[in-house]
Design a protein around this motif. Structure first.
Motif, PDB file in Angstrom:
ATOM      1  N   GLU A 133     -26.249  21.421  27.853  1.00 52.29           N
ATOM      2  CA  GLU A 133     -25.844  20.984  28.664  1.00 52.29           C
ATOM      3  C   GLU A 133     -25.057  19.716  28.369  1.00 52.29           C
ATOM      4  O   GLU A 133     -24.437  18.806  29.158  1.00 52.29           O
ATOM      5  CB  GLU A 133     -26.387  20.528  30.032  1.00 52.29           C
ATOM      6  N   LEU A 134     -25.100  19.268  26.856  1.00 54.58           N
ATOM      7  CA  LEU A 134     -24.251  18.393  26.323  1.00 54.58           C
ATOM      8  C   LEU A 134     -23.032  18.765  25.711  1.00 54.58           C
ATOM      9  O   LEU A 134     -22.955  19.681  24.794  1.00 54.58           O
ATOM     10  CB  LEU A 134     -25.269  17.810  24.979  1.00 54.58           C
ATOM     11  N   LEU A 135     -21.883  18.696  26.275  1.00 54.74           N
ATOM     12  CA  LEU A 135     -20.718  19.413  26.204  1.00 54.74           C
ATOM     13  C   LEU A 135     -19.520  18.346  25.342  1.00 54.74           C
ATOM     14  O   LEU A 135     -19.781  17.084  25.235  1.00 54.74           O
ATOM     15  CB  LEU A 135     -20.102  19.750  27.495  1.00 54.74           C
ATOM     16  N   ASP A 136     -18.790  19.114  24.803  1.00 59.03           N
ATOM     17  CA  ASP A 136     -17.749  18.440  24.074  1.00 59.03           C
ATOM     18  C   ASP A 136     -16.698  17.345  25.137  1.00 59.03           C
ATOM     19  O   ASP A 136     -16.425  16.315  24.907  1.00 59.03           O
ATOM     20  CB  ASP A 136     -16.580  19.143  23.342  1.00 59.03           C
ATOM     21  N   GLU A 137     -16.703  17.992  26.254  1.00 58.34           N
ATOM     22  CA  GLU A 137     -15.677  17.339  27.546  1.00 58.34           C
ATOM     23  C   GLU A 137     -16.153  17.763  28.622  1.00 58.34           C
ATOM     24  O   GLU A 137     -16.296  18.892  28.783  1.00 58.34           O
ATOM     25  CB  GLU A 137     -14.160  17.215  27.088  1.00 58.34           C
ATOM     26  N   VAL A 138     -16.316  16.682  29.740  1.00 58.13           N
ATOM     27  CA  VAL A 138     -16.314  17.268  31.087  1.00 58.13           C
ATOM     28  C   VAL A 138     -15.163  16.417  31.605  1.00 58.13           C
ATOM     29  O   VAL A 138     -14.779  15.436  31.421  1.00 58.13           O
ATOM     30  CB  VAL A 138     -17.692  16.523  31.762  1.00 58.13           C
ATOM     31  N   PRO A 139     -14.681  17.111  32.883  1.00 50.16           N
ATOM     32  CA  PRO A 139     -13.365  16.586  33.585  1.00 50.16           C
ATOM     33  C   PRO A 139     -14.175  14.964  34.042  1.00 50.16           C
ATOM     34  O   PRO A 139     -14.925  14.963  34.530  1.00 50.16           O
ATOM     35  CB  PRO A 139     -13.338  17.479  34.809  1.00 50.16           C
ATOM     36  N   ALA A 140     -12.930  13.774  34.071  1.00 51.88           N
ATOM     37  CA  ALA A 140     -13.287  12.727  34.430  1.00 51.88           C
ATOM     38  C   ALA A 140     -12.231  12.200  35.240  1.00 51.88           C
ATOM     39  O   ALA A 140     -11.006  12.696  35.392  1.00 51.88           O
ATOM     40  CB  ALA A 140     -13.704  11.869  33.467  1.00 51.88           C
ATOM     41  N   GLU A 141     -12.539  11.402  36.533  1.00 48.10           N
ATOM     42  CA  GLU A 141     -11.791  10.745  37.032  1.00 48.10           C
ATOM     43  C   GLU A 141     -11.746   9.272  36.875  1.00 48.10           C
ATOM     44  O   GLU A 141     -12.841   8.691  36.451  1.00 48.10           O
ATOM     45  CB  GLU A 141     -11.988  11.033  38.698  1.00 48.10           C
ATOM     46  N   PRO A 142     -10.826   8.402  37.507  1.00 48.47           N
ATOM     47  CA  PRO A 142     -11.101   6.877  37.113  1.00 48.47           C
ATOM     48  C   PRO A 142     -12.381   6.145  37.831  1.00 48.47           C
ATOM     49  O   PRO A 142     -12.599   5.442  37.098  1.00 48.47           O
ATOM     50  CB  PRO A 142      -9.744   6.527  37.989  1.00 48.47           C
ATOM     51  N   HIS A 143     -12.582   6.936  38.868  1.00 46.45           N
ATOM     52  CA  HIS A 143     -14.045   6.387  39.302  1.00 46.45           C
ATOM     53  C   HIS A 143     -15.113   6.407  38.554  1.00 46.45           C
ATOM     54  O   HIS A 143     -16.474   6.007  38.614  1.00 46.45           O
ATOM     55  CB  HIS A 143     -14.099   6.636  41.020  1.00 46.45           C
ATOM     56  N   ASP A 144     -14.953   7.383  37.747  1.00 44.47           N
ATOM     57  CA  ASP A 144     -16.539   7.909  36.855  1.00 44.47           C
ATOM     58  C   ASP A 144     -16.740   7.076  35.816  1.00 44.47           C
ATOM     59  O   ASP A 144     -15.905   6.385  35.187  1.00 44.47           O
ATOM     60  CB  ASP A 144     -16.101   9.455  36.086  1.00 44.47           C
ATOM     61  N   ARG A 145     -18.205   6.801  35.748  1.00 42.78           N
ATOM     62  CA  ARG A 145     -18.682   5.721  34.739  1.00 42.78           C
ATOM     63  C   ARG A 145     -19.383   6.380  33.690  1.00 42.78           C
ATOM     64  O   ARG A 145     -20.364   7.152  34.029  1.00 42.78           O
ATOM     65  CB  ARG A 145     -19.568   4.603  35.510  1.00 42.78           C
ATOM     66  N   PRO A 146     -19.175   6.002  32.474  1.00 44.48           N
ATOM     67  CA  PRO A 146     -20.007   6.836  31.368  1.00 44.48           C
ATOM     68  C   PRO A 146     -21.417   6.264  31.360  1.00 44.48           C
ATOM     69  O   PRO A 146     -21.840   5.076  31.804  1.00 44.48           O
ATOM     70  CB  PRO A 146     -19.322   6.362  30.091  1.00 44.48           C
ATOM     71  N   VAL A 147     -22.425   6.879  30.791  1.00 42.55           N
ATOM     72  CA  VAL A 147     -23.748   6.594  30.505  1.00 42.55           C
ATOM     73  C   VAL A 147     -23.887   6.094  29.052  1.00 42.55           C
ATOM     74  O   VAL A 147     -23.179   6.278  28.339  1.00 42.55           O
ATOM     75  CB  VAL A 147     -24.902   7.578  31.067  1.00 42.55           C
ATOM     76  N   HIS A 148     -25.316   5.498  28.665  1.00 41.54           N
ATOM     77  CA  HIS A 148     -25.642   5.018  27.607  1.00 41.54           C
ATOM     78  C   HIS A 148     -26.194   6.263  26.896  1.00 41.54           C
ATOM     79  O   HIS A 148     -25.864   6.298  25.620  1.00 41.54           O
ATOM     80  CB  HIS A 148     -26.510   3.724  27.720  1.00 41.54           C
ATOM     81  N   ALA A 149     -26.891   7.015  27.329  1.00 42.14           N
ATOM     82  CA  ALA A 149     -27.641   7.979  26.482  1.00 42.14           C
ATOM     83  C   ALA A 149     -27.959   9.123  27.336  1.00 42.14           C
ATOM     84  O   ALA A 149     -28.216   9.346  28.732  1.00 42.14           O
ATOM     85  CB  ALA A 149     -29.164   7.550  26.031  1.00 42.14           C
ATOM     86  N   ALA A 150     -27.877  10.629  26.795  1.00 40.03           N
ATOM     87  CA  ALA A 150     -28.698  11.789  27.321  1.00 40.03           C
ATOM     88  C   ALA A 150     -29.642  12.220  26.538  1.00 40.03           C
ATOM     89  O   ALA A 150     -29.726  12.092  25.321  1.00 40.03           O
ATOM     90  CB  ALA A 150     -27.493  12.714  27.177  1.00 40.03           C
ATOM     91  N   VAL A 151     -30.870  12.577  27.293  1.00 41.28           N
ATOM     92  CA  VAL A 151     -32.071  13.075  26.659  1.00 41.28           C
ATOM     93  C   VAL A 151     -31.954  14.637  26.848  1.00 41.28           C
ATOM     94  O   VAL A 151     -32.046  15.112  27.903  1.00 41.28           O
ATOM     95  CB  VAL A 151     -33.311  12.637  27.264  1.00 41.28           C
TER      96      VAL A 151
END
Length: 227
Positions: free
Chosen positions: A196-214
Motif C-alpha cells: 500500500e506504499l505506492l509511487d503516486e496517489v491522486p491528490a487535490e489542493p486540500h490534501d496534506r502530506p504525512v511525515h511517515a508510513a509504517v
C-alpha cells in the motif's frame, strides 16, 4: 453513496467508516474519479486478506511503530481503533498506554467531524455507528487533537511524496486542517499493509502530506509536510 458500497459486507463498511460522509462541492472531479477507482482496488485487495495476514501484519507494525522516536517520546498520541481489514492498531494502543502516553481516540459526530476521548483500555470501548468502536469516556472536543504530539491516521495508501489516500469522506481532512490552523506540529503517521506504499496517489489542493508510513517492512519517511 458511501465508500462502504465499494466492497462487500461488513468489512467494506468498516473500512469506509473512519472517513465519514462525502466531500463537499469543492472537489476536483478528475482527481475524485481517480481516487475512487484506486480506493475500489485497494479495498478489494484488503477484502482478500485473511485473519492470519492481519495478525502477522499487526505484530510487525507494532515493532516498527514503537521504534519511531516521534511515538517513543510522545506524551499524547491521537490514534484510532482499527476495524475491518485495516492494519490492526489494538496492540499498539495498549503498548502506547503502558508506556505512559495519553492516547486519544476519535468519536464520530453526526456531521462526520471527529470529537475525541481518552483511551482507558479495551474494556472501555463501545460499539458505535458504522461498525466503529469508540471510547466511552468524557468527550474532550474536536480541538483536543491539536494537543497531540503524534497523530496516527487511517489510510488506504501513501505515496512517495507522503500524500495519503483516505476513504473519501473528509473527516480526517478536517482533523488535519484543524491541527494546521492551531499551529501545532504533531508527527503524522499512517499504518499500512504491504503493497500500500505506492509511487503516486491522486491528490487535490486540500490534501496534506504525512511525515511517515509504517508497513510490515519498516518505516518510510517523507519530506516535511508544508505549513
Amino acid at each position: 453513496m458511501t465508500e462502504a458500497d465499494t466492497g462487500s459486507g461488513a468489512d467494506a463498511e468498516a473500512d469506509a467508516a473512519h472517513e465519514g460522509g462525502a466531500h463537499g462541492s469543492g472537489a476536483h472531479p478528475a482527481a475524485v474519479a481517480r481516487k475512487r477507482a484506486l480506493r475500489r482496488a485497494l479495498l478489494a485487495a484488503r477484502a482478500r486478506l485473511v485473519e492470519d495476514d492481519v495478525r502477522r501484519t499487526a505484530g510487525a507494525l507494532v515493532r516498527h511503530a514503537l521504534d519511531l522516536p516521534e511515538l517513543a517520546g510522545a506524551r499524547t498520541v491521537a490514534a484510532y481503533v482499527s476495524v475491518g481489514r485495516e492494519p490492526d492498531t489494538r496492540a499498539l494502543l495498549e503498548e502506547l498506554r503502558e508506556r505512559g502516553a495519553r492516547v486519544l481516540l476519535p468519536v464520530l459526530l453526526p456531521d462526520d467531524d471527529l470529537d475525541w476521548a481518552a483511551y482507558e483500555g479495551a474494556e472501555s470501548l463501545s460499539p458505535a455507528r458504522r461498525g466503529l468502536l469508540e471510547p466511552a469516556g468524557r468527550r474532550l472536543g474536536p480541538d483536543a487533537v491539536a494537543g497531540a504530539d503524534a497523530v496516527l491516521l487511517p489510510g488506504l495508501a501513501v505515496d512517495r511524496r507522503g500524500m495519503r489516500l483516505g476513504r473519501g469522506g473528509g473527516s480526517y481532512d478536517r482533523v488535519l486542517a484543524r491541527v494546521e490552523d492551531s499551529g501545532s506540529r504533531p508527527a503524522l503517521v499512517v499504518l499500512l499493509h504491504a503493497g500500500e506504499l505506492l509511487d503516486e496517489v491522486p491528490a487535490e489542493p486540500h490534501d496534506r502530506p504525512v511525515h511517515a508510513a509504517v508497513t510490515p517492512e519498516g518505516v518510510h519517511r517523507f519530506p516535511a509536510p508544508r505549513g
